[in-house]
Structure formats: C-alpha cells, structure tokens
Write a protein that holds these residues in place. Structure first.
Motif, PDB file in Angstrom:
ATOM      1  N   SER A  60      -0.022   1.457  -7.137  1.00 48.53           N
ATOM      2  CA  SER A  60      -1.214   1.076  -6.609  1.00 48.53           C
ATOM      3  C   SER A  60      -1.960   0.202  -7.803  1.00 48.53           C
ATOM      4  CB  SER A  60      -1.937   2.527  -6.320  1.00 48.53           C
ATOM      5  OG  SER A  60      -3.213   2.361  -6.182  1.00 48.53           O
ATOM      6  N   SER A  61      -2.652  -0.656  -7.532  1.00 48.11           N
ATOM      7  CA  SER A  61      -3.351  -1.699  -8.559  1.00 48.11           C
ATOM      8  C   SER A  61      -2.182  -1.917  -9.525  1.00 48.11           C
ATOM      9  CB  SER A  61      -4.698  -0.722  -9.147  1.00 48.11           C
ATOM     10  OG  SER A  61      -5.304  -0.572  -8.147  1.00 48.11           O
ATOM     11  N   GLY A  62      -1.067  -2.149  -9.287  1.00 52.46           N
ATOM     12  CA  GLY A  62      -0.060  -2.576 -10.472  1.00 52.46           C
ATOM     13  C   GLY A  62       0.376  -1.379 -11.001  1.00 52.46           C
ATOM     14  N   SER A  97      -3.666   3.026   2.762  1.00 52.02           N
ATOM     15  CA  SER A  97      -2.757   2.106   3.564  1.00 52.02           C
ATOM     16  C   SER A  97      -1.643   1.913   2.750  1.00 52.02           C
ATOM     17  CB  SER A  97      -3.444   0.917   3.995  1.00 52.02           C
ATOM     18  OG  SER A  97      -3.749   0.122   2.977  1.00 52.02           O
ATOM     19  N   ALA A  98      -0.306   1.800   3.516  1.00 56.88           N
ATOM     20  CA  ALA A  98       0.833   1.597   2.508  1.00 56.88           C
ATOM     21  C   ALA A  98       1.551   0.334   2.887  1.00 56.88           C
ATOM     22  CB  ALA A  98       1.825   2.528   2.754  1.00 56.88           C
ATOM     23  N   GLY A 107      12.045 -11.391  -5.317  1.00 61.22           N
ATOM     24  CA  GLY A 107      12.014 -10.166  -5.968  1.00 61.22           C
ATOM     25  C   GLY A 107      12.326  -8.771  -5.317  1.00 61.22           C
ATOM     26  N   ASP A 108      12.457  -7.716  -6.034  1.00 64.38           N
ATOM     27  CA  ASP A 108      12.644  -6.467  -5.338  1.00 64.38           C
ATOM     28  C   ASP A 108      11.388  -6.019  -4.628  1.00 64.38           C
ATOM     29  OD1 ASP A 108      15.017  -6.154  -6.554  1.00 64.38           O
ATOM     30  OD2 ASP A 108      14.337  -4.794  -8.130  1.00 64.38           O
ATOM     31  N   GLN A 109      11.655  -5.421  -3.492  1.00 64.03           N
ATOM     32  CA  GLN A 109      10.341  -4.748  -2.909  1.00 64.03           C
ATOM     33  C   GLN A 109       9.906  -3.459  -3.400  1.00 64.03           C
ATOM     34  OE1 GLN A 109      11.843  -5.345   1.383  1.00 64.03           O
ATOM     35  NE2 GLN A 109      10.696  -7.158   1.359  1.00 64.03           N
ATOM     36  N   TYR A 110       8.738  -3.121  -3.323  1.00 62.43           N
ATOM     37  CA  TYR A 110       8.122  -1.883  -3.435  1.00 62.43           C
ATOM     38  C   TYR A 110       7.078  -1.734  -2.410  1.00 62.43           C
ATOM     39  CZ  TYR A 110       4.323  -4.670  -5.094  1.00 62.43           C
ATOM     40  OH  TYR A 110       3.241  -5.641  -5.538  1.00 62.43           O
ATOM     41  N   ILE A 111       6.684  -0.622  -2.447  1.00 61.37           N
ATOM     42  CA  ILE A 111       5.572   0.057  -1.656  1.00 61.37           C
ATOM     43  C   ILE A 111       4.162  -0.117  -2.379  1.00 61.37           C
ATOM     44  CG2 ILE A 111       4.336   1.896  -0.081  1.00 61.37           C
ATOM     45  CD1 ILE A 111       6.974   2.623   0.698  1.00 61.37           C
ATOM     46  N   GLY A 112       3.027  -0.651  -1.877  1.00 62.50           N
ATOM     47  CA  GLY A 112       1.889  -0.748  -2.431  1.00 62.50           C
ATOM     48  C   GLY A 112       0.904  -0.044  -1.518  1.00 62.50           C
ATOM     49  N   LEU A 113       0.103   0.740  -2.412  1.00 61.46           N
ATOM     50  CA  LEU A 113      -0.756   1.643  -1.942  1.00 61.46           C
ATOM     51  C   LEU A 113      -2.111   1.262  -2.116  1.00 61.46           C
ATOM     52  CD1 LEU A 113       0.485   5.295  -2.746  1.00 61.46           C
ATOM     53  CD2 LEU A 113       0.891   4.052  -0.404  1.00 61.46           C
ATOM     54  N   THR A 114      -2.912   1.207  -1.187  1.00 59.60           N
ATOM     55  CA  THR A 114      -4.553   0.696  -1.218  1.00 59.60           C
ATOM     56  C   THR A 114      -5.069   1.940  -0.591  1.00 59.60           C
ATOM     57  OG1 THR A 114      -3.907  -1.367  -0.526  1.00 59.60           O
ATOM     58  CG2 THR A 114      -6.053  -0.755  -0.424  1.00 59.60           C
ATOM     59  N   PRO A 115      -6.084   2.440  -1.579  1.00 55.32           N
ATOM     60  CA  PRO A 115      -6.748   3.657  -1.565  1.00 55.32           C
ATOM     61  C   PRO A 115      -7.892   3.328  -0.155  1.00 55.32           C
ATOM     62  CG  PRO A 115      -6.959   3.452  -3.687  1.00 55.32           C
ATOM     63  CD  PRO A 115      -6.118   2.204  -3.137  1.00 55.32           C
ATOM     64  N   TYR A 130      -1.874   4.271   8.218  1.00 55.86           N
ATOM     65  CA  TYR A 130      -2.169   2.822   8.029  1.00 55.86           C
ATOM     66  C   TYR A 130      -0.762   2.233   7.379  1.00 55.86           C
ATOM     67  CZ  TYR A 130      -6.624   4.291   9.529  1.00 55.86           C
ATOM     68  OH  TYR A 130      -7.551   4.987  10.211  1.00 55.86           O
ATOM     69  N   THR A 131       0.007   1.479   8.083  1.00 54.56           N
ATOM     70  CA  THR A 131       0.952   0.767   7.317  1.00 54.56           C
ATOM     71  C   THR A 131       1.319  -0.569   7.713  1.00 54.56           C
ATOM     72  OG1 THR A 131       2.654   1.652   8.935  1.00 54.56           O
ATOM     73  CG2 THR A 131       2.387   3.135   7.048  1.00 54.56           C
ATOM     74  N   GLN A 132       1.847  -1.341   6.718  1.00 56.37           N
ATOM     75  CA  GLN A 132       2.236  -2.653   7.022  1.00 56.37           C
ATOM     76  C   GLN A 132       3.657  -3.041   6.663  1.00 56.37           C
ATOM     77  OE1 GLN A 132      -0.377  -5.638   5.131  1.00 56.37           O
ATOM     78  NE2 GLN A 132       0.680  -7.385   6.039  1.00 56.37           N
ATOM     79  N   SER A 133       4.324  -3.604   7.599  1.00 58.15           N
ATOM     80  CA  SER A 133       5.869  -3.769   7.375  1.00 58.15           C
ATOM     81  C   SER A 133       6.228  -4.776   6.470  1.00 58.15           C
ATOM     82  CB  SER A 133       6.522  -4.042   8.616  1.00 58.15           C
ATOM     83  OG  SER A 133       6.454  -2.849   9.362  1.00 58.15           O
ATOM     84  N   ALA A 134       7.374  -4.935   5.980  1.00 56.88           N
ATOM     85  CA  ALA A 134       7.857  -5.882   5.272  1.00 56.88           C
ATOM     86  C   ALA A 134       7.779  -7.261   5.846  1.00 56.88           C
ATOM     87  CB  ALA A 134       9.246  -5.684   4.628  1.00 56.88           C
ATOM     88  N   VAL A 135       7.500  -8.457   5.068  1.00 54.96           N
ATOM     89  CA  VAL A 135       7.386  -9.808   5.537  1.00 54.96           C
ATOM     90  C   VAL A 135       9.101 -10.231   5.336  1.00 54.96           C
ATOM     91  CG1 VAL A 135       6.764 -12.019   5.469  1.00 54.96           C
ATOM     92  CG2 VAL A 135       5.113 -10.132   5.162  1.00 54.96           C
ATOM     93  N   VAL A 136       9.736 -10.438   6.440  1.00 49.59           N
ATOM     94  CA  VAL A 136      11.196 -10.939   6.208  1.00 49.59           C
ATOM     95  C   VAL A 136      11.277 -12.415   6.107  1.00 49.59           C
ATOM     96  CG1 VAL A 136      13.523 -10.849   6.952  1.00 49.59           C
ATOM     97  CG2 VAL A 136      11.988  -8.994   7.280  1.00 49.59           C
TER      98      VAL A 136
END
Length: 158
Positions: A60-62, A97-98, A107-115, A130-136
């Motif tokens: 979250s926020s890096g 939201s995730a 690079g590697d993928q990670y989950i970003g949380l936006t409060p 609230y989720t947003q899937s990976a961009v393939v």
C-alpha cells in the motif's frame, strides 16, 4: 603456506559460498523479508491472478504491509481467491480495493491495496470486495493484433 593455512582458507571460501547459496535461495523463494509480526487474514477474489505467487508482497503506497499466504480456486464463484496476511499494525477500511500489479515492465506481480474511506476497518477473515484482476500481456497483444487485422482487412483500396 602451510597445510593448516591452506585448509583454513579453503574452508572459509566454502563457508562463504554456502552462505551465498542460502541467501540466493531465500531471495528466489521470496523469503528474505520474513516477518514474525502478528497478522490478520483477509480474502480477495479475482477473475485472473496472472503470475501472482504465494509469498508475493501486499503493498500500500509502495510499503510492504503483508504477504499472499495462499492462492486457490472457489468452485462456487468460479474465481481465484487469494488469502492475504496483513500485519496487524496496518489497518485498512472495509471498502479497500485490491489490484494485482506488476513491478516494472516484466517484473514480479504483487497485490496493491488502495484504502477506502469507511470508518470500519477490515477484521480477520473478512473479504475485500473491490478487486481488479491482473493485466495479462498476452491478452493485450492478441486484442491489439485482432483489432489491427480487422481494420486492415476492410478491403478498401487507396
């Protein structure tokens, strides 16, 4: 040089090599930032998790606020479910939201949380709605190629 000194230097070299191999194994397994801090678990459902792996960071926020503890498939919702271990010192609202993001171009993928802005915080066992899937990348390329082929195949002569 005496035999004892030679044996000492060879042993030291072998020991340093073993330490380097352990370090590389921990980095490859994404265990180099192992934490014993207390955590709480939340779940997030995604249509596509891409290349997300267990032990991938949750940021979250890096800032790394947790890790992905497990990835599975829900047979009733037909979606991938990621269980996240969030450190207890980090609290997020229930409308957080995730998103599955990529660090760098490939690079590697990670989950970003936006409060979000809710007054209530996520508790152990709750779900991030609230989720947003990976961009393939492959899907993006195929969409681009398909759209350019359909535009180029209109049959107009210029």
């Amino acid at each position: 040089m005496t035999r004892e000194k030679t044996d000492f230097w060879v042993g030291l070299f072998v020991l340093l090599g073993a330490v380097a191999l352990v370090f590389l194994a921990l980095r490859a397994g994404n265990l180099s930032s192992f934490s014993l801090a207390p955590t709480y678990q939340v779940q997030a459902y995604f249509d596509n998790i891409g290349g997300l792996k267990v032990r991938s960071p949750v940021r979250s926020s890096g800032v790394v606020v947790g890790r992905v503890s497990s990835i599975g498939f829900d047979n009733t919702r037909f979606q991938a479910v990621a269980t996240l271990d969030i450190e207890s010192k980090y609290e997020f609202p229930v409308d957080t939201s995730a998103s599955i993001l990529t660090s760098g171009l490939l690079g590697d993928q990670y989950i970003g949380l936006t409060p979000g802005g809710d007054d209530k915080n996520l508790d152990d066992g709750q779900e991030i709605i609230y989720t947003q899937s990976a961009v393939v990348l492959e899907e993006l390329i195929s969409k681009f190629l398909y759209s350019s082929a359909s535009q180029g195949g209109s049959g107009s002569d210029e």
